[in-house]
Design an enzyme around this catalytic site. Structure first.
Site, mmCIF file in Angstrom:
data_model
loop_
_atom_site.group_PDB
_atom_site.id
_atom_site.type_symbol
_atom_site.label_atom_id
_atom_site.label_comp_id
_atom_site.label_asym_id
_atom_site.label_seq_id
_atom_site.Cartn_x
_atom_site.Cartn_y
_atom_site.Cartn_z
ATOM 1 N N LYS A 154 -12.315 -6.996 38.394
ATOM 2 C CA LYS A 154 -11.099 -7.741 38.713
ATOM 3 C C LYS A 154 -10.136 -6.808 39.420
ATOM 4 O O LYS A 154 -9.799 -5.748 38.902
ATOM 5 C CB LYS A 154 -10.470 -8.298 37.424
ATOM 6 C CG LYS A 154 -9.206 -9.112 37.633
ATOM 7 C CD LYS A 154 -8.699 -9.620 36.285
ATOM 8 C CE LYS A 154 -7.428 -10.430 36.425
ATOM 9 N NZ LYS A 154 -6.927 -10.892 35.108
ATOM 10 N N ARG A 204 -9.018 -18.920 24.276
ATOM 11 C CA ARG A 204 -8.771 -17.530 24.675
ATOM 12 C C ARG A 204 -7.811 -16.849 23.699
ATOM 13 O O ARG A 204 -7.956 -15.662 23.388
ATOM 14 C CB ARG A 204 -8.198 -17.489 26.088
ATOM 15 C CG ARG A 204 -8.024 -16.085 26.671
ATOM 16 C CD ARG A 204 -7.655 -16.188 28.151
ATOM 17 N NE ARG A 204 -7.501 -14.879 28.767
ATOM 18 C CZ ARG A 204 -6.355 -14.211 28.840
ATOM 19 N NH1 ARG A 204 -5.248 -14.736 28.313
ATOM 20 N NH2 ARG A 204 -6.298 -13.026 29.424
ATOM 21 N N TYR A 236 1.861 -10.879 19.534
ATOM 22 C CA TYR A 236 0.800 -10.840 18.527
ATOM 23 C C TYR A 236 0.886 -9.601 17.642
ATOM 24 O O TYR A 236 0.158 -9.499 16.655
ATOM 25 C CB TYR A 236 -0.570 -10.870 19.209
ATOM 26 C CG TYR A 236 -0.808 -12.110 20.032
ATOM 27 C CD1 TYR A 236 -1.067 -13.340 19.424
ATOM 28 C CD2 TYR A 236 -0.747 -12.072 21.424
ATOM 29 C CE1 TYR A 236 -1.273 -14.483 20.178
ATOM 30 C CE2 TYR A 236 -0.952 -13.211 22.190
ATOM 31 C CZ TYR A 236 -1.213 -14.409 21.564
ATOM 32 O OH TYR A 236 -1.415 -15.544 22.315
#
Length: 238
Positions: A154, A204, A236
């Site tokens: 990527k 995801r 998170y």
């Protein structure tokens, strides 16, 4: 006493991943710049803490942790004659109440015998945290079944993700995966929806939650996801 610049030596002494090393380097260069025209004192360390107080609590804690580890390194290597430590940011009750902790799901239905493209897509997202754009760029040759890893590229950066056996035994016999990878995003969306009511985003997020539960640091998780910043992951870790 000035803050000595031993950043390169410090990073070389640590077994950091490339992404973690980059984040530590950024934090420590910022610390070094702050002390360029200041002496290393407890008072000035408090000023540094005030300077970063406009950041999110998670970002403040990360920067303070980076600084404290570096200051300890300097003291242990006798680069400074006093051990300095910045007091860590205390998480307030209001912040705890606003913390983000969705429930972790296991999705046993995803791991039954493979019956449709949507199930394969759900497994790719849950096992590797991929989005549709990344799935569209996959090739079957990216999966190394002998050594159990998936290679993803990527923006010119390659990342290698481990393949779990419970995933491998269900999908490695597929012989037309490249046809699926070549389909449009709308096609992938439709096929996933046929299999499950969970969206790709929700699945995801479960990958993220499982990695956090497994003890991955925020920098390690960002590397696994191919992210260049940790901003979207901070919630998170609060």
């Amino acid at each position: 006493m000035k803050l000595p610049n031993e950043i390169d030596e410090y990073l070389a002494s640590r077994n950091f991943s490339e992404n973690t090393r980059s984040n530590y380097h950024y934090d420590l260069v910022s610390l070094q710049a702050f002390f360029e025209d200041k002496s290393l004192t407890t008072e000035n360390l408090e000023l540094y803490k005030i300077q970063i107080s406009n950041l999110s609590p998670a970002a403040q804690r990360r920067k303070i942790s980076s600084a404290n580890q570096y200051l300890l390194f300097l003291y242990q290597r006798q680069k400074v004659d006093q051990y300095f430590k910045i007091k860590q940011v205390v998480q307030k009750k209001s912040q705890t109440a606003q913390s983000y902790h969705p429930m972790i799901k296991e999705f046993p239905e995803f791991y039954g015998p493979l019956t449709c493209p949507g199930q394969f897509l759900a497994l790719l997202i849950l096992e590797f945290g991929l989005n549709f754009a990344e799935i569209q760029k996959l090739k079957w040759e990216n999966f190394n079944w002998n050594f159990k890893y998936l290679t993803i590229e990527k923006a010119g950066i390659k990342r290698v993700l481990p393949i779990r056996e419970k995933f491998a035994i269900r999908v490695k016999a597929i012989n037309n995966a490249d046809e699926l990878f070549a389909k449009s995003r709308q096609f992938l969306y439709t096929e996933l929806k046929k299999f499950t009511n969970y969206s790709s985003k929700e699945i995801r997020e479960q990958y993220i939650l499982h990695q956090v539960k497994a003890g991955k640091s925020i920098y390690e998780l960002a590397t696994l996801l191919g992210l260049t910043t940790i901003t979207t992951l901070e919630k998170y870790y609060r």
